[in-house]
Design a protein around this motif. Structure first.
Motif, PDB file in Angstrom:
ATOM      1  N   VAL A  19      42.043  99.209 167.735  1.00 26.48           N
ATOM      2  CA  VAL A  19      43.118  99.892 168.445  1.00 26.48           C
ATOM      3  C   VAL A  19      44.202 100.379 167.482  1.00 26.48           C
ATOM      4  CG1 VAL A  19      44.512  97.861 169.009  1.00 26.48           C
ATOM      5  CG2 VAL A  19      44.560  99.837 170.513  1.00 26.48           C
ATOM      6  N   VAL A  20      44.419  99.706 166.370  1.00 30.27           N
ATOM      7  CA  VAL A  20      45.438 100.144 165.417  1.00 30.27           C
ATOM      8  C   VAL A  20      45.076 101.516 164.868  1.00 30.27           C
ATOM      9  CG1 VAL A  20      46.566  99.657 163.216  1.00 30.27           C
ATOM     10  CG2 VAL A  20      46.140  97.801 164.826  1.00 30.27           C
ATOM     11  N   SER A  21      43.818 101.725 164.494  1.00 29.31           N
ATOM     12  CA  SER A  21      43.388 103.036 164.013  1.00 29.31           C
ATOM     13  C   SER A  21      43.528 104.088 165.108  1.00 29.31           C
ATOM     14  CB  SER A  21      41.936 102.988 163.531  1.00 29.31           C
ATOM     15  OG  SER A  21      41.843 102.172 162.390  1.00 29.31           O
ATOM     16  N   PHE A  22      43.244 103.714 166.334  1.00 26.13           N
ATOM     17  CA  PHE A  22      43.382 104.635 167.464  1.00 26.13           C
ATOM     18  C   PHE A  22      44.838 105.022 167.678  1.00 26.13           C
ATOM     19  CE2 PHE A  22      44.082 105.415 171.975  1.00 26.13           C
ATOM     20  CZ  PHE A  22      43.152 106.411 172.226  1.00 26.13           C
ATOM     21  N   LEU A  23      45.738 104.061 167.628  1.00 25.65           N
ATOM     22  CA  LEU A  23      47.153 104.327 167.882  1.00 25.65           C
ATOM     23  C   LEU A  23      47.851 105.021 166.720  1.00 25.65           C
ATOM     24  CD1 LEU A  23      48.176 100.987 169.628  1.00 25.65           C
ATOM     25  CD2 LEU A  23      47.768 103.207 170.708  1.00 25.65           C
ATOM     26  N   THR A  24      47.343 104.877 165.523  1.00 25.03           N
ATOM     27  CA  THR A  24      47.982 105.463 164.344  1.00 25.03           C
ATOM     28  C   THR A  24      47.092 106.522 163.710  1.00 25.03           C
ATOM     29  OG1 THR A  24      47.093 103.716 162.927  1.00 25.03           O
ATOM     30  CG2 THR A  24      49.298 103.359 163.860  1.00 25.03           C
ATOM     31  N   ILE A  25      46.430 107.303 164.537  1.00 25.34           N
ATOM     32  CA  ILE A  25      45.440 108.275 164.057  1.00 25.34           C
ATOM     33  C   ILE A  25      46.018 109.311 163.092  1.00 25.34           C
ATOM     34  CG2 ILE A  25      45.645 109.939 165.942  1.00 25.34           C
ATOM     35  CD1 ILE A  25      42.472 109.869 165.898  1.00 25.34           C
ATOM     36  N   THR A  26      47.313 109.578 163.188  1.00 22.11           N
ATOM     37  CA  THR A  26      47.905 110.602 162.321  1.00 22.11           C
ATOM     38  C   THR A  26      48.392 110.061 160.987  1.00 22.11           C
ATOM     39  OG1 THR A  26      50.067 110.310 163.347  1.00 22.11           O
ATOM     40  CG2 THR A  26      48.632 112.022 164.276  1.00 22.11           C
ATOM     41  N   ARG A  27      48.372 108.746 160.799  1.00 23.38           N
ATOM     42  CA  ARG A  27      48.798 108.158 159.529  1.00 23.38           C
ATOM     43  C   ARG A  27      47.979 106.910 159.238  1.00 23.38           C
ATOM     44  NH1 ARG A  27      52.094 103.976 161.266  1.00 23.38           N
ATOM     45  NH2 ARG A  27      53.109 104.351 163.231  1.00 23.38           N
ATOM     46  N   ARG A  28      47.950 106.525 157.971  1.00 23.94           N
ATOM     47  CA  ARG A  28      47.195 105.334 157.575  1.00 23.94           C
ATOM     48  C   ARG A  28      47.917 104.090 158.086  1.00 23.94           C
ATOM     49  NH1 ARG A  28      47.349 101.442 153.811  1.00 23.94           N
ATOM     50  NH2 ARG A  28      45.388 100.608 153.080  1.00 23.94           N
ATOM     51  N   PRO A  29      47.254 103.292 158.895  1.00 25.81           N
ATOM     52  CA  PRO A  29      47.908 102.083 159.395  1.00 25.81           C
ATOM     53  C   PRO A  29      48.128 101.067 158.286  1.00 25.81           C
ATOM     54  CG  PRO A  29      45.619 102.114 160.061  1.00 25.81           C
ATOM     55  CD  PRO A  29      45.895 103.435 159.382  1.00 25.81           C
ATOM     56  N   ALA A  41      49.704  95.235 177.551  1.00 29.80           N
ATOM     57  CA  ALA A  41      49.208  96.544 177.979  1.00 29.80           C
ATOM     58  C   ALA A  41      47.996  96.964 177.150  1.00 29.80           C
ATOM     59  CB  ALA A  41      50.313  97.590 177.869  1.00 29.80           C
ATOM     60  N   ILE A  42      48.055  96.741 175.845  1.00 29.93           N
ATOM     61  CA  ILE A  42      46.919  97.073 174.977  1.00 29.93           C
ATOM     62  C   ILE A  42      45.693  96.255 175.377  1.00 29.93           C
ATOM     63  CG2 ILE A  42      46.036  96.852 172.612  1.00 29.93           C
ATOM     64  CD1 ILE A  42      48.879  97.656 171.673  1.00 29.93           C
ATOM     65  N   THR A  43      45.889  94.965 175.637  1.00 28.43           N
ATOM     66  CA  THR A  43      44.787  94.102 176.064  1.00 28.43           C
ATOM     67  C   THR A  43      44.185  94.584 177.373  1.00 28.43           C
ATOM     68  OG1 THR A  43      45.721  92.193 174.920  1.00 28.43           O
ATOM     69  CG2 THR A  43      44.150  91.735 176.683  1.00 28.43           C
ATOM     70  N   ALA A  44      45.038  94.903 178.345  1.00 28.24           N
ATOM     71  CA  ALA A  44      44.550  95.367 179.648  1.00 28.24           C
ATOM     72  C   ALA A  44      43.788  96.681 179.518  1.00 28.24           C
ATOM     73  CB  ALA A  44      45.716  95.526 180.623  1.00 28.24           C
ATOM     74  N   MET A  45      44.325  97.624 178.738  1.00 29.92           N
ATOM     75  CA  MET A  45      43.638  98.909 178.565  1.00 29.92           C
ATOM     76  C   MET A  45      42.330  98.740 177.805  1.00 29.92           C
ATOM     77  SD  MET A  45      46.654 101.733 178.043  1.00 29.92           S
ATOM     78  CE  MET A  45      47.640 100.829 176.871  1.00 29.92           C
ATOM     79  N   SER A  46      42.312  97.819 176.844  1.00 32.14           N
ATOM     80  CA  SER A  46      41.093  97.552 176.094  1.00 32.14           C
ATOM     81  C   SER A  46      40.028  96.937 176.994  1.00 32.14           C
ATOM     82  CB  SER A  46      41.406  96.611 174.926  1.00 32.14           C
ATOM     83  OG  SER A  46      40.235  96.244 174.265  1.00 32.14           O
ATOM     84  N   GLN A  47      40.431  95.971 177.815  1.00 36.83           N
ATOM     85  CA  GLN A  47      39.477  95.336 178.728  1.00 36.83           C
ATOM     86  C   GLN A  47      38.973  96.327 179.775  1.00 36.83           C
ATOM     87  OE1 GLN A  47      41.749  91.937 180.073  1.00 36.83           O
ATOM     88  NE2 GLN A  47      41.050  90.681 178.359  1.00 36.83           N
ATOM     89  N   GLY A  48      39.780  97.314 180.091  1.00 42.52           N
ATOM     90  CA  GLY A  48      39.368  98.343 181.047  1.00 42.52           C
ATOM     91  C   GLY A  48      38.558  99.469 180.418  1.00 42.52           C
ATOM     92  N   GLY A  49      38.349  99.402 179.113  1.00 44.16           N
ATOM     93  CA  GLY A  49      37.538 100.408 178.433  1.00 44.16           C
ATOM     94  C   GLY A  49      38.300 101.666 178.043  1.00 44.16           C
ATOM     95  N   LEU A  50      39.624 101.649 178.147  1.00 43.73           N
ATOM     96  CA  LEU A  50      40.415 102.830 177.820  1.00 43.73           C
ATOM     97  C   LEU A  50      40.797 102.911 176.345  1.00 43.73           C
ATOM     98  CD1 LEU A  50      42.777 102.766 180.917  1.00 43.73           C
ATOM     99  CD2 LEU A  50      40.810 104.266 180.535  1.00 43.73           C
TER     100      LEU A  50
END
Length: 63
Positions: A19-29, A41-50
């Protein structure tokens, strides 16, 4: 929650599906900080496949 990519033992192969790479796609995390509500929220969205899950693996011996 403080996420420090430089300290992650899974970095490299796991970065593309983290998820870090997904959230920081425009810069190197390197380091991001999320509060409890954001982490939930990140956990819930991840468990939901989003979003991909957080792949952070800390070296417990280094602590």
């Amino acid at each position: 929650m403080l996420i420090e990519c430089d300290e992650c033992t899974a970095r490299g192969p796991a970065c593309g599906d983290c998820v870090v790479s997904f959230l920081t796609i425009t810069r190197r995390p390197q380091t991001i900080e999320v509060d409890e509500d954001q982490a939930a929220a990140i956990t819930a969205m991840s468990q939901g496949g989003l979003l991909p899950p957080l792949r952070l693996v800390r070296d417990e011996r280094a602590s």
